[in-house]
Design an enzyme around this catalytic site. Structure first.
Site, PDB file in Angstrom:
ATOM      1  N   LYS A  76       0.798  -1.221   0.000  1.00 26.96           N
ATOM      2  CA  LYS A  76       0.000   0.000   0.000  1.00 26.96           C
ATOM      3  C   LYS A  76       0.834   1.276   0.000  1.00 26.96           C
ATOM      4  O   LYS A  76       0.318   2.352  -0.322  1.00 26.96           O
ATOM      5  CB  LYS A  76      -0.922   0.024   1.227  1.00 26.96           C
ATOM      6  CG  LYS A  76      -1.920  -1.117   1.327  1.00 26.96           C
ATOM      7  CD  LYS A  76      -2.786  -0.950   2.569  1.00 26.96           C
ATOM      8  CE  LYS A  76      -3.860  -2.019   2.658  1.00 26.96           C
ATOM      9  NZ  LYS A  76      -3.326  -3.312   3.092  1.00 26.96           N
ATOM     10  N   GLU A 227      -9.056  -3.366  15.846  1.00 24.72           N
ATOM     11  CA  GLU A 227      -8.586  -2.051  15.412  1.00 24.72           C
ATOM     12  C   GLU A 227      -9.750  -1.062  15.469  1.00 24.72           C
ATOM     13  O   GLU A 227     -10.224  -0.559  14.454  1.00 24.72           O
ATOM     14  CB  GLU A 227      -7.995  -2.134  14.003  1.00 24.72           C
ATOM     15  CG  GLU A 227      -7.222  -0.904  13.592  1.00 24.72           C
ATOM     16  CD  GLU A 227      -6.587  -1.032  12.219  1.00 24.72           C
ATOM     17  OE1 GLU A 227      -6.052  -0.024  11.731  1.00 24.72           O
ATOM     18  OE2 GLU A 227      -6.614  -2.136  11.627  1.00 24.72           O
TER      19      GLU A 227
END
Length: 416
Positions: A76, A227
């Site tokens: 990414k 998360e």
């Protein structure tokens, strides 16, 4: 390699050196003079024995093991310049990154992944784990996985370990017909089996399946877990409980664990004890979690980072990772574990002596990745780095260049 060649390549004497005691297996026997959490003196190595000899004068440089990057996303990185609709929480970042995937050609991925990898190596890293998004319902591994495996083979002769971790949705891992081919391919390539756990309906089944496959194929495990700042998130609990119930022996690393920050102290203590019982490590990922978590339209009131101090106090190995660099999940950043540790020190109040926290990006971090720790007094010389500072605050804040120690030995460039 002949015995004579080995002796020449592994012998050196370097004056004016400081070595943090936290990065030594046996500080007392290593020698030198104790000064501010370091041992100082003349560094001497012959064969596999390293020591410090006390010497007059102030130290001018520091020797460390190569740094360890426990959690990064090379597939990414460096996409922020084309992600124009970023900003928001984890879901918004995920959506923006999915849109960017239309541009993930082989050339694009290889260029960006190689750039990120070389940035980490230039920062002094010798061991790196990168996560690779993996759609388990596609029978072929992602292109980024193939590139990561090729890059790992490319940098191995330089003494660099690049671990590739498959990042798969935990619900998909609940289905043996989907999970087993992924695990088999990951094992074939010497990778790490990883899952994303965030309140998924089949999270327990997926976690159990991953532990079973890890035991069957001899795979390390890595979880992106909890998360978020919802106190009902229980992925970390389930991972710890499953590991204990199955008496799992392999390395397990859990990244993020943000939800611990909003749970009662008694819950944190219980989960920490369960983690410590099986040696499961937790990775604090300050940059991305500080950027994404606690959003409510104004200045965030919650830091969004895991309970580092409470976990460590109960015996959980805690490490620090860089996570996202200049992508939809974190639009800024640098591939350097020292910067991540500096930010972690601010976010989690990791107070001086700062040298005590260096294992979070060196020795403890390497163990969290399933590898033996490398300390200055036990590591091969080609796994050590040297820099022109003796101050840990400068090491983290100024981030002086970390030079490989080996090129400076026996006729190499002189050390100042």
């Amino acid at each position: 390699m002949t015995t004579q060649q080995y002796a020449v390549e592994t012998s050196c004497e370097i004056p004016g050196v400081a070595v943090p005691e936290a990065l030594l297996a046996n500080p007392q026997s290593f020698g030198g003079v104790q000064l501010g959490g370091c041992r100082v003196g003349t560094f001497r190595s012959s064969g596999d024995q390293a020591e410090l000899r006390a010497a007059d004068g102030s130290p001018r440089r520091m020797i460390l093991p190569r740094l360890v990057e426990t959690h990064v996303h090379l597939d990414k990185c460096h996409t922020i310049d084309r992600c124009h609709d970023v900003g928001g929480d984890l879901a918004a970042a995920s959506a923006a990154q999915r849109r960017d995937k239309a541009l993930w050609t082989r050339d694009d991925l290889e260029t960006r992944m190689r750039r990120g990898l070389e940035e980490l190596i230039a920062a002094g890293c010798g061991t790196i784990r990168t996560h690779i998004d993996w759609d388990a319902r596609d029978p072929t591994p992602p292109l980024a996985w193939e590139i990561a495996i090729d890059l790992a083979a490319e940098v191995a002769p330089r003494g660099i370990i690049l671990q590739a971790a498959a990042l798969v949705g935990i619900d998909d891992m609940a289905d043996p017909a989907i999970a087993e081919p992924v695990a088999r391919r990951v094992a074939q390539d010497g990778g790490v089996l990883g899952g994303f756990v965030l309140g998924h309906p089949q999270r327990l089944e997926g976690i159990s399946q991953m532990f079973a496959l890890a035991a069957r194929f001899g795979l390390p495990l890595d979880f992106h877990v909890d998360e978020g700042l919802d106190p009902t998130l229980d992925g970390l609990d389930l991972i710890a409980q499953t590991a204990n119930e199955m008496r799992h022996q392999g390395p397990v690393l859990c990244g993020h664990a943000c939800a611990l920050a909003v749970r009662p102290p008694k819950d944190v203590a219980r989960v920490a004890d369960d983690l410590a019982e099986t040696g499961i490590a937790v990775a604090m990922l300050p940059t991305t979690n500080l950027y994404l978590q606690g959003r409510g339209g104004g200045t965030p009131r919650q830091r969004g980072v895991t309970m580092v101090r409470e976990l460590a106090a109960r015996g959980v190995p805690v490490v620090v990772g860089t996570d996202n660099v200049r992508d939809a999940f974190c639009p800024i950043g640098v591939h350097d574990p020292r910067l991540s540790l500096m930010i972690a020190s601010l976010a989690a109040h990791l107070d001086p002596p700062l040298a005590d926290h260096l294992p979070m990006i060196t020795t403890t971090a390497r163990q969290a990745l399933g590898l033996p720790p490398q300390t200055v007094d036990t590591a091969p010389l080609d796994q050590l780095v040297i820099c022109d500072t003796t101050d840990v605050a400068s090491l983290l804040s100024d981030r002086p260049q970390l030079h490989p120690l080996a090129p400076h030995l026996n006729g190499g460039p002189p050390l100042g």
